[in-house]
Design a protein around this motif. Structure first.
Motif, mmCIF file in Angstrom:
data_model
loop_
_atom_site.group_PDB
_atom_site.id
_atom_site.type_symbol
_atom_site.label_atom_id
_atom_site.label_comp_id
_atom_site.label_asym_id
_atom_site.label_seq_id
_atom_site.Cartn_x
_atom_site.Cartn_y
_atom_site.Cartn_z
ATOM 1 N N SER A 81 0.836 -1.195 0.000
ATOM 2 C CA SER A 81 0.000 0.000 0.000
ATOM 3 C C SER A 81 0.864 1.235 0.000
ATOM 4 N N GLN A 82 0.421 2.249 -0.715
ATOM 5 C CA GLN A 82 1.125 3.525 -0.669
ATOM 6 C C GLN A 82 0.128 4.658 -0.547
ATOM 7 N N CYS A 83 0.637 5.831 -0.137
ATOM 8 C CA CYS A 83 -0.271 6.938 0.077
ATOM 9 C C CYS A 83 -0.531 7.694 -1.214
ATOM 10 N N SER A 84 -1.793 8.078 -1.401
ATOM 11 C CA SER A 84 -2.064 9.001 -2.494
ATOM 12 C C SER A 84 -2.887 10.134 -1.897
ATOM 13 N N PHE A 85 -2.906 11.282 -2.581
ATOM 14 C CA PHE A 85 -3.608 12.441 -2.044
ATOM 15 C C PHE A 85 -4.770 12.811 -2.951
ATOM 16 N N ASP A 86 -5.945 12.905 -2.350
ATOM 17 C CA ASP A 86 -7.133 13.285 -3.101
ATOM 18 C C ASP A 86 -7.563 14.678 -2.659
ATOM 19 N N VAL A 87 -8.130 15.441 -3.595
ATOM 20 C CA VAL A 87 -8.676 16.744 -3.247
ATOM 21 C C VAL A 87 -10.184 16.605 -3.089
ATOM 22 N N LEU A 88 -10.668 17.022 -1.901
ATOM 23 C CA LEU A 88 -12.097 16.925 -1.617
ATOM 24 C C LEU A 88 -12.708 18.318 -1.593
ATOM 25 N N PHE A 89 -14.021 18.348 -1.753
ATOM 26 C CA PHE A 89 -14.714 19.615 -1.655
ATOM 27 C C PHE A 89 -16.008 19.422 -0.876
ATOM 28 N N VAL A 90 -16.212 20.284 0.143
ATOM 29 C CA VAL A 90 -17.436 20.222 0.926
ATOM 30 C C VAL A 90 -18.280 21.429 0.554
ATOM 31 N N PRO A 91 -19.352 21.249 -0.204
ATOM 32 C CA PRO A 91 -20.116 22.371 -0.753
ATOM 33 C C PRO A 91 -20.700 23.284 0.328
ATOM 34 N N GLY A 92 -21.044 22.697 1.485
ATOM 35 C CA GLY A 92 -21.697 23.484 2.518
ATOM 36 C C GLY A 92 -20.807 24.534 3.169
ATOM 37 N N ARG A 93 -19.514 24.522 2.881
ATOM 38 C CA ARG A 93 -18.607 25.447 3.557
ATOM 39 C C ARG A 93 -18.413 26.739 2.772
ATOM 40 N N THR A 94 -19.046 26.861 1.619
ATOM 41 C CA THR A 94 -18.875 28.088 0.860
ATOM 42 C C THR A 94 -20.213 28.519 0.290
ATOM 43 N N ARG A 95 -20.315 29.815 -0.015
ATOM 44 C CA ARG A 95 -21.575 30.290 -0.567
ATOM 45 C C ARG A 95 -21.519 30.289 -2.086
ATOM 46 N N ASN A 96 -20.312 30.474 -2.608
ATOM 47 C CA ASN A 96 -20.198 30.582 -4.057
ATOM 48 C C ASN A 96 -19.300 29.475 -4.595
ATOM 49 N N ILE A 97 -19.935 28.422 -5.003
ATOM 50 C CA ILE A 97 -19.189 27.252 -5.450
ATOM 51 C C ILE A 97 -18.354 27.574 -6.693
ATOM 52 N N GLN A 98 -18.968 28.297 -7.630
ATOM 53 C CA GLN A 98 -18.284 28.557 -8.895
ATOM 54 C C GLN A 98 -16.984 29.323 -8.671
ATOM 55 N N SER A 99 -17.019 30.305 -7.766
ATOM 56 C CA SER A 99 -15.812 31.114 -7.565
ATOM 57 C C SER A 99 -14.688 30.269 -6.972
ATOM 58 N N VAL A 100 -15.059 29.304 -6.169
ATOM 59 C CA VAL A 100 -14.029 28.426 -5.605
ATOM 60 C C VAL A 100 -13.351 27.653 -6.728
ATOM 61 N N PHE A 101 -14.162 27.181 -7.670
ATOM 62 C CA PHE A 101 -13.586 26.413 -8.773
ATOM 63 C C PHE A 101 -12.731 27.292 -9.682
ATOM 64 N N ASP A 102 -13.225 28.520 -9.933
ATOM 65 C CA ASP A 102 -12.427 29.437 -10.767
ATOM 66 C C ASP A 102 -11.076 29.680 -10.110
ATOM 67 N N GLN A 103 -11.138 29.890 -8.801
ATOM 68 C CA GLN A 103 -9.930 30.136 -8.026
ATOM 69 C C GLN A 103 -8.964 28.951 -8.143
ATOM 70 N N LEU A 104 -9.518 27.762 -7.964
ATOM 71 C CA LEU A 104 -8.709 26.548 -8.015
ATOM 72 C C LEU A 104 -8.095 26.396 -9.407
ATOM 73 N N GLY A 105 -8.907 26.661 -10.437
ATOM 74 C CA GLY A 105 -8.427 26.550 -11.817
ATOM 75 C C GLY A 105 -7.281 27.509 -12.085
ATOM 76 N N SER A 106 -7.405 28.741 -11.577
ATOM 77 C CA SER A 106 -6.352 29.718 -11.863
ATOM 78 C C SER A 106 -5.094 29.406 -11.056
ATOM 79 N N LEU A 107 -5.284 28.834 -9.871
ATOM 80 C CA LEU A 107 -4.106 28.468 -9.088
ATOM 81 C C LEU A 107 -3.341 27.319 -9.762
ATOM 82 N N TYR A 108 -4.086 26.398 -10.303
ATOM 83 C CA TYR A 108 -3.459 25.277 -11.004
ATOM 84 C C TYR A 108 -2.789 25.751 -12.295
ATOM 85 N N GLN A 109 -3.212 26.907 -12.775
ATOM 86 C CA GLN A 109 -2.724 27.504 -14.020
ATOM 87 C C GLN A 109 -3.051 26.668 -15.245
#
Lengths: 633, 369
Positions: A81-109
């Motif tokens: 077994s080895q470790c892998s890292f997954d990115v999770l998202f909890v929708p209830g913690r933000t009001r604007n889901i789309q902006s979070v994704f835009d932010q994530l997209g721009s950070l990833y470049q």
């Protein structure tokens, strides 16, 4: 009178009233106390506790355990077994889901944020159920997410242990694969120890030993401030890694068998006849078990399930084949033991056998002439066995076949084992509402007809012959041990039964089997080895004239589907056998030419290594050994 | 039994309304606990709870149709049957989470320990009715009823189900306090109790000891038993005056709260409906209990009084202990909140109890034939 007795007198009534007053006081006092406490918690402490709940000040985090290793008999690691890292998202913690994704997209470049948009349809969105955005992210992306937690409300990283199948395809059916637990499995879970998101074994050893392999999740209780940052760890319960499993499988033999099959459909099972340990269990073609890590893609699944060669099927334990001439040993054993023939009994073979208005042919068109038992086995004369089978009869044959373990699950520690089929008069009457035909007994005597066996059953039966009569329950697991090496459970060899055949008969048959491989005119000469006395039997099972040629079986083998299956089963050394092998090569032609060479390769590998024990086995998979534990810490 | 028009006129509509009101609140609450869950089986618990309420109403009707004096004639037999059921559980019952409490009855799993609460009340009421005394009861007078209570108590304690076992003892003590006990006898019982408590400590399972220890100091074990109480207090407190709103309790929906649909239902309710909602519920329970006492006071005969007192005591103590425990003022023992906690056996038995209360209530003017 009763009326009066039941009435209360004046004294009692006043006493009753007094007691009711006391009860009234108790009730009102108790409920007022509860109300006061609620007032205190909700109104006086309310704001503070609300803050706490809003910040989720205490957050429980599950730490997934490392799944146990799976090793071969020489402790070579097959699954890690080895470790892998997954990115999770909890929708209830933000009001604007789309902006979070835009932010994530721009950070990833790069805007290649590949997540399933379907889960975000309003009806299906559960505010507090985390959604897995991306699995197994690279270190770079991980660093981005970790450093920008403040800009990405609701986005978190999950550490997931991932299975490394070092054996790859050659072990796929045996080891199985894992996946996230499905809602159906959760519903079926009686132990109530699984929760959603848990890894669970889906097939093979991974499924069979899941309770041992999975380990126990740990819990971490973290205090988090208003900004969502962790302030401190309040308490921690470490996860317990799963138990390690040692199999009886020999990775070297497994590899040789897999390579010998060369991707063509077929199966190989090798067993130690001395204790029933399974040394190799190969089914071909196979699949890549890592495809299932983190859920198989639609495309891959379609490819696998649509493949005409059925790579998902474990042919070694659930492939059912007519045993062909390998079945002649059962016929001979029954006839000798019942005293219907002696080794000297002979019949004339002139290439065919007449019964009523039907003709049953021998594979050797020219005929074998007058022939007795030993040579009949060596040359696999069909006519001889037509005669013998007719003497024994279908029900007696079935009785012996069953005693050798055919036609019933062997009880191997794997899910989805098939039964095979050993017909009797009664069975046919029940199933087809027709009486048994004598001609069917004739087909049966050379292993054709309704007879079906699995490769595992075949090797179990021949092991019984090899070891003098003991039918073992195939032993696949040697032991289960804790990380510190302490043995949790060990699996002793398990004697299922002893065949009702005398030693004399068994010796007679073993001699004949030795002749098959070593004598002039023997059908199994391709398995001959100078230094090890191999005894074996070839078999060729007809696909086309199967009476129960069901549609499914037909459509399964579209190319070359009319060619015969090649079978070979053997053990060595003949006088003190250490290894028994059954080989089935589908649609490959004759057992002697197509299956025996495969067995030969496995025998070579086994005895070569025995000759030079100091030599390390070739690095079959990789050199991972026991040092891979507790990776999480 | 002849039909009597007065039965209908005297039917206790008030009691029915209060109980239906509380059950409806419970239903909404269970819907909320299942709303945001991952498990499909939790999502549809409210559907099952509706079934239980309907079945409960059928049993309630049966329980007020037959004259309670007729039922009381067979009280010992009924009690005996329920003990037999407990013994069956002991040998053949099936267990979940390490506690063997259930038996299967025609496809339903059923918890005889819930039923015993009712049959014990019937048996004790009959006994005390038959052995009425004008002066206070002494210890020797209480020996038989004590044994009647002890038998199911031990069987249930063995399951183990500390909460339900305790409720039986509490019913017993409530009834003997009501009938009147000599102060010397009381003092003796108290003394024996004080001696038995340390002895009983060693009989408790580890998890039960944990719970009592964490009650003394919840912060000592924030991950284990104390966690329940801490999260429950946060949930209730964060509800504030008016609550977070239906289906909006973050503690509940985030699954911080344990046992949301069973023992901790009140926390869910208090988080979503706040202090005001909690008060409405408390007032409903208060009316139910006071109404029960009123029925007891005006009962036709002493047996009726005792049955009504027993049932009212059962409801009262379950409410107080359950809410007290989720509010953190009593130790956590598994006692359901009447009409709110999810659970078929509890719902059906409580509805039957209410049916008996109605029974006593509507026959208060009818002379015995």
């Amino acid at each position: 009178m009763t009326e009066i007795r039941n009435q209360l007198n004046g004294h009692e009534t006043s006493a009753l009233h007094r007691r009711f007053k006391i009860m009234l006081v108790i009730v009102v006092a108790a409920l007022s106390l509860l109300a006061l406490r609620m007032w205190y918690l909700q109104v006086i402490e309310g704001e503070e506790l609300k803050q706490k709940s809003e910040n989720n000040s205490i957050r429980i985090r599950k730490i997934k355990p490392m799944r146990g290793l799976i090793m071969d008999t020489h402790r070579e690691v097959l699954v890690d077994s080895q470790c892998s890292f997954d990115v999770l998202f909890v929708p209830g913690r933000t009001r604007n889901i789309q902006s979070v994704f835009d932010q994530l997209g721009s950070l990833y470049q790069d805007a290649s944020l590949n997540f399933d948009r379907e889960v975000f349809t309003p009806g299906r969105l559960r505010p507090f159920v985390p959604i897995r955005l991306e699995r197994n992210v690279s270190r770079e992306k991980l660093a981005i997410v970790e450093t920008h937690t403040l800009d990405l409300p609701g986005v978190t990283v999950d550490v997931v242990p991932v299975r490394q199948y070092l054996g790859g395809e050659m072990m796929a059916h045996l080891i199985g694969y894992t996946g996230e637990i499905s809602p159906e499995e959760l519903d079926k879970d009686e132990s109530e120890t699984y929760t959603s998101g848990d890894l669970i074994g889906k097939s093979g050893i991974e499924k069979y030993l899941d309770p041992y392999l999975r380990g126990k999740s740990g819990i971490e209780q973290v205090e988090i401030n208003v900004l969502g940052k962790e302030v401190r760890v309040l308490g921690k319960e470490d996860p317990e890694p799963g138990y390690n499993v040692v199999l009886t499988i020999d990775a070297l033999l497994q590899k040789v068998a897999w390579e010998a099959l060369a991707g063509k459909p077929g199966a190989v099972v090798a067993m130690d006849p001395r204790d029933g340990s399974v040394l190799a269990l190969v089914s071909s073609p196979a699949y890549d078990p890592t495809l299932f890590n983190g859920g198989i893609s639609q495309e891959d699944w379609k490819k696998l399930s649509g493949d005409p060669f059925h790579p998902m099927e474990d042919r070694a334990i659930s492939g059912q084949y007519p045993p062909g001439s390998t079945y002649k040993m059962i016929v001979a054993a029954a006839a000798l033991q019942e005293g219907l023939i002696t080794p000297e009994t002979s019949f004339v073979c002139n290439g065919s056998y007449e019964l009523g208005n039907r003709t049953y042919r021998c594979w050797h068109k020219g005929g074998h002439g007058r022939i007795s038992l030993h040579r009949a086995i060596v040359q696999s004369c069909d006519v001889y066995f037509y005669n013998v089978g007719k003497l024994v009869g279908v029900d007696k044959l079935a009785e012996y076949a069953r005693r050798f373990g055919l036609g019933a699950p062997t009880g191997i520690d794997l899910p989805r084992e098939k039964n095979g089929m050993i017909p009797t008069r009664e069975w046919k009457q029940m199933r087809y509402k027709e009486p048994w035909q004598i001609g069917e007994t004739i087909s049966l005597s050379i292993g054709q007809g309704y007879n079906l066996v699995t490769p595992l059953q075949l090797v179990t039966a021949y092991s019984a012959l090899a070891n003098g009569g003991v039918v073992w329950r195939p032993r696949l697991i040697k032991q289960i041990e804790a990380v510190d090496g302490q043995v949790i459970k060990s699996f002793a060899p398990e004697r299922k039964s002893v065949v009702p055949v005398s030693t004399g008969v068994i010796e007679q048959l073993k001699k004949a089997l030795w002749g098959v491989v070593n004598e002039e005119g023997g059908t199994g000469r391709a398995a001959q080895r100078k230094d090890a006395d191999v005894a074996g039997k070839t078999g060729t099972s007809q696909v086309i004239s199967l009476p129960n040629n069901e549609k499914t079986r037909k459509s399964k083998y579209i190319p070359s589907r009319f060619r015969d299956h090649a079978l070979f089963t053997c053990f060595a050394p003949v006088h003190n056998p250490e290894i028994a092998i059954a080989v089935v090569a589908e649609n490959a032609g004759h057992g002697g030419s197509a299956a025996a060479p495969i067995a030969r390769k496995i025998l070579d590998a086994y005895f070569d290594r025995k000759k030079s024990p100091g030599k390390k086995p070739p690095v079959v998979i990789s050199d991972h050994r026991m040092e891979h534990q507790g990776l999480l810490h | 039994m002849k039909f009597d028009r007065r039965l209908f006129i005297n039917f206790d509509w008030m009691l029915l309304l209060v109980v239906l009101g509380i059950s409806l609140i419970g239903l909404l609450n269970i819907y909320s606990t299942g709303f945001n869950q991952v498990y499909a089986k939790q999502e549809f618990l409210y559907v099952k709870q509706i079934q239980w309420i309907v079945i409960g109403l059928v049993f309630m009707t049966a329980a007020f149709c037959v004259d309670y004096r007729f039922i009381s004639r067979y009280a010992y037999l009924i009690y005996g049957c329920s003990i037999v059921l407990l013994v069956i559980v002991f040998f053949y019952g099936y267990a979940t989470r390490g506690s063997q409490r259930w038996i299967l009855l025609g496809g339903f799993s059923f918890q005889p320990s819930e039923l015993v609460k009712l049959t014990l009340i019937l048996a004790l009421a009959k006994y005390f009715d038959h052995h009425r005394r004008n002066e206070f009861y002494r210890l020797r007078d209480l020996a038989v009823p004590f044994v009647i209570t002890l038998a199911p108590f031990l069987l249930i304690l063995k399951q183990p189900d500390l909460g339900t076992a305790m409720i039986l003892l509490i019913i017993f003590f409530s009834l003997i306090l009501f009938i009147g006990v000599h102060w010397k006898s009381l003092a003796w019982s108290a003394l024996v109790g004080l001696v038995l408590i340390p002895a009983g400590w060693f009989l408790l399972k580890d998890y039960q000891k944990d719970r009592i220890m964490t009650f003394v100091n919840p912060e000592s074990d924030p991950l284990g038993a104390g966690y329940h109480v801490i999260q429950s207090i946060i949930a209730i407190g964060s509800g504030g005056m008016t609550g977070k709103g239906f289906l909006k309790g973050t503690q509940t929906q985030l699954r911080f709260l344990p046992e949301r649909h069973t023992d901790f239902v009140f926390s869910v309710f208090a988080e979503e409906w706040g202090f005001l909602g909690g008060m409405v519920l408390l007032v409903l329970f208060l009316s139910l209990i006071l109404w029960g006492l009123k029925i007891a006071l005006h009962a036709r005969d002493y047996n009726g009084t005792l049955i009504a007192v027993g049932i009212t005591a059962l409801i009262f103590w379950e409410v107080v202990i359950n809410i007290g425990m989720v509010l953190g003022i009593l130790p956590v023992v598994g006692i359901p909140l009447p009409f709110l906690s999810y659970g078929g056996s509890s719902m059906v038995v409580l509805m039957t109890c209410v049916g008996l209360l109605m029974n006593v209530s509507m026959r208060r003017f009818i002379l015995q034939p």
